[in-house]
Design a protein around this motif. Structure first.
Motif, short mmCIF file in Angstrom:
data_model
loop_
_atom_site.label_atom_id
_atom_site.label_comp_id
_atom_site.label_asym_id
_atom_site.label_seq_id
_atom_site.Cartn_x
_atom_site.Cartn_y
_atom_site.Cartn_z
N THR A 1 0.81 -1.21 0.00
CA THR A 1 0.00 0.00 0.00
C THR A 1 0.85 1.27 0.00
O THR A 1 0.45 2.30 -0.54
N GLY A 2 2.07 1.19 0.57
CA GLY A 2 2.91 2.38 0.65
C GLY A 2 3.57 2.76 -0.65
O GLY A 2 3.99 3.90 -0.84
N THR A 3 3.70 1.80 -1.59
CA THR A 3 4.47 2.08 -2.81
C THR A 3 3.75 1.68 -4.10
O THR A 3 4.31 1.85 -5.18
N TYR A 4 2.52 1.18 -4.02
CA TYR A 4 1.92 0.53 -5.18
C TYR A 4 1.91 1.38 -6.45
O TYR A 4 1.95 0.87 -7.57
N ARG A 5 1.87 2.72 -6.28
CA ARG A 5 1.82 3.56 -7.49
C ARG A 5 3.11 3.46 -8.30
O ARG A 5 3.09 3.56 -9.52
N PHE A 6 4.22 3.27 -7.60
CA PHE A 6 5.50 3.17 -8.31
C PHE A 6 5.60 1.84 -9.06
O PHE A 6 6.02 1.80 -10.21
N GLU A 7 5.24 0.75 -8.39
CA GLU A 7 5.29 -0.56 -9.06
C GLU A 7 4.30 -0.59 -10.23
O GLU A 7 4.61 -1.15 -11.29
N ALA A 8 3.12 0.01 -10.03
CA ALA A 8 2.11 -0.01 -11.10
C ALA A 8 2.62 0.71 -12.35
O ALA A 8 2.34 0.31 -13.48
N ALA A 9 3.42 1.77 -12.13
CA ALA A 9 3.90 2.58 -13.25
C ALA A 9 5.24 2.08 -13.79
O ALA A 9 5.77 2.65 -14.74
N SER A 10 5.79 1.03 -13.19
CA SER A 10 7.17 0.63 -13.51
C SER A 10 7.32 0.02 -14.88
O SER A 10 8.41 0.02 -15.45
N GLY A 11 6.26 -0.57 -15.41
CA GLY A 11 6.37 -1.29 -16.68
C GLY A 11 7.01 -2.66 -16.51
O GLY A 11 7.17 -3.39 -17.49
N VAL A 12 7.37 -3.03 -15.30
CA VAL A 12 8.05 -4.31 -15.05
C VAL A 12 7.14 -5.25 -14.25
O VAL A 12 6.96 -6.41 -14.62
N TYR A 13 6.58 -4.75 -13.17
CA TYR A 13 5.69 -5.58 -12.35
C TYR A 13 4.43 -5.94 -13.14
O TYR A 13 3.90 -5.12 -13.90
N THR A 14 3.96 -7.16 -12.96
CA THR A 14 2.70 -7.58 -13.59
C THR A 14 1.56 -7.62 -12.57
O THR A 14 0.40 -7.61 -12.94
N GLU A 15 1.91 -7.72 -11.27
CA GLU A 15 0.89 -7.84 -10.23
C GLU A 15 1.26 -7.00 -9.02
O GLU A 15 2.43 -6.89 -8.67
N LEU A 16 0.24 -6.46 -8.36
CA LEU A 16 0.42 -5.71 -7.11
C LEU A 16 -0.15 -6.52 -5.95
O LEU A 16 -1.27 -7.03 -6.03
#
Lengths: 374, 374
Positions: free
Chosen positions: B225-240
């Motif tokens: 919850t603290g960082t999900y926006r960065f992972e979502a925008a990373s283009g690398v992660y497929t799941e949060l």
């Protein structure tokens, strides 16, 4: 809900799944005997606090060794004790709210049950419920002897509340609750002695004042594992409420070690059994026991028998270890025992105690009042 | 065991007994919708962490709003989810030990179940159990992207383990677990962004290396919850894997408030309902909710809607309040809502969520995986 039991009777300890809450039965039984002996040599009675174990099986063991009954903090704990065969329960706490008071008073028809009070409205409510259920409920006045939490002040405020109780036809004035919680964990022996000395002076003055008004204090109850020797020797307390002595957590053990005579006191008998689930580097291992398997509010756990292995950080489901000895073998899948920093809230996380002797499971005791917070 | 239910459907909130774990259903549903919307606008899928709620009812609500499935940390949690109707579970953790591995693999016959690994011995054991049960188990390699807990290092060590998984006939290499736990609670937005940026670089390098060896990373999963926006925008992660967003504890809310745009994020929806059980002085009140009713490992709770009332100290069964406004009426028996410092271990103390709307109880959901630590 646990979908999978941790252990079966007769299993070798190594086969017990983790995390599990272990009790070293030999150490546990020695602790019970040591406290029974200490109390037998004094003028007080033992009423161990069942909030530490929440288990009627253990309460009955304590009574078999001489305890008069137990204390509880919650009506739900008292219900679990009475339903589990414990005939004598002091709720060493205020019980506030219509539903809880009804449950308390109804329980007093099934066993000897007493409660504490520190507010006139609460006394009024207890009286009304007791009359409605046809019970005469013993009520103690809780006085503030130094921890500044619950309780009326000693002296005149205690007298006023005791008078109200004595004048309530559904209630019976039973004495004083005088627990000094913050004295339990003072590091120095002399500081603990001093704190209980001040508490005893406040109690004596109140007892004398109440006596002059015809109110006898049949029970004067308090004390914990950190200070019980002082209350036992005070000549004022009639009952000791120590609870943690059966298990001994890291914090209490630190104090007793500082006192310089650890051998005369209690042993660690409660452990969280944990597995090494990750072994990423030579210096680092990770256990499957974190916040949801042990309480860290009073400090991190110690690793039993491995002074070179340090539990340095708890996450929700993980415990991170630092291995200070490069030769320490701690392979993936190894199991080890953690000594909890604080036993009471740790016990509240589990449904069962797994008792073992000679590395074999010998007892599985239900923690009947686990989660009984109401 | 709770001998007494906290609530019944239809009760006014005021009649609910304490301590109880409340869910503000309006706020909870808005949180679910907000995360669903945030994810819908990105290239990632949501796989919320069920360790936060331990409740299949909530998992199915999250899936109805678009989540692909859930994560769990323990086999016991995964069992509770699958038995409760959740068809898709990633165990985002290492599962070590013969009994646990057997349960995991058997569960994979009943639902889509995957697991993480960071050790060749564990991969070997998973493979043997999968073959014995006739299952092909999806396994992700956990890589250490900065929190230095579990996981192999990115690059060559990740490649070696992925190769072993791909060569195991009972297993299928499914991708990378790359959770940066310690980044979640960094106070500053820029520090969290930087930490996830470093994680993304490590993942990209590993994905590229694995690709050159013919190993495709179908799933790259992590985030909270603290960082999900960065992972979502990373283009690398497929799941949060964010979980706390449904409830929001004090610590996460502090960060989001510092970010300067709290309105775009989540609301507190989880509360501990507590009663004023002692009112010894004008400045002091005592609640019936302490360590056994809420977890303080990440800080003390806040009192909802009463900024002038401060929860200053937790004991096992008591919470001490300081009333900073002398005119604050807080009578004996008053009930109030506490916002837990840390939701996940607090949820693990209760058997039921009491859901309310317009001050009336509307739902009582079992916390099926409460205590499921194995």
């Amino acid at each position: 809900m646990q979908t999978h039991p941790a252990a079966e009777i007769g299993m070798p300890l190594d086969a017990v799944d983790t995390p599990a809450l272990l009790v070293d039965l030999d150490a546990f039984e020695r602790n019970i005997q040591r406290m029974a002996k200490a109390v037998a040599n004094s003028s007080v009675t033992l009423r161990p606090h069942a909030k530490s174990h929440k288990c009627p099986v253990i309460a009955l063991r304590q009574m078999a060794a001489g305890a008069i009954g137990v204390c509880c903090q919650k009506v739900g704990e008292a219900e679990a004790m009475v339903y589990g065969g414990v005939p004598n329960v002091l709720v060493s706490n205020q019980i506030v709210g219509t539903g809880k008071i009804a449950r308390l008073v109804a329980l007093a028809k099934q066993a000897w049950v007493a409660v504490c009070a520190d507010h006139p409205v609460n006394v009024k409510n207890l009286n009304e419920a007791a009359l409605a259920f046809g019970v005469r409920l013993p009520v103690l006045v809780e006085i503030n002897v130094g921890m500044d939490r619950c309780g009326v002040e000693p002296g005149e405020p205690a007298l006023a509340l005791a008078k109200q109780i004595a004048a309530s036809p559904g209630l019976r004035f039973a004495g004083l609750q005088a627990y000094h919680g913050s004295a339990q964990h003072l590091r120095e022996y002399a500081k603990r002695e001093e704190a209980i000395g001040l508490a005893v002076a406040k109690i004596s003055q109140s007892v004398e004042l109440l006596g002059r008004h015809g109110l006898a204090c049949e029970m004067i109850t308090g004390a914990g594992t950190g200070t019980y020797r002082f209350e036992a020797a005070s000549g004022v307390y009639t009952e000791l409420q120590a609870g943690s002595y059966i298990f001994m957590d890291v914090d209490y053990a630190k104090n007793l070690a500082l006192d310089g005579n650890p051998s005369s006191d209690f042993e660690h008998s409660l452990f969280v059994w944990a597995t090494v689930m990750s072994r990423p580097t030579k210096e680092r291992a990770v256990l499957d026991a974190g916040h949801k398997a042990l309480s860290v509010d009073a400090g991190l756990p110690l690793v039993a028998g491995m002074p070179d292995v340090e539990y340095i950080r708890a996450a929700d489901e993980h415990g991170k270890l630092t291995l200070h000895d490069p030769n320490r073998a701690l392979e993936l899948g190894s199991k080890l025992r953690l000594i909890p920093g604080h036993c009471d809230p740790t016990v509240n996380l589990y449904d069962w105690f797994v008792g073992y002797r000679n590395d074999r499971v010998e007892a599985i005791w239900p923690i009947a009042a686990r989660g009984a917070s109401r």
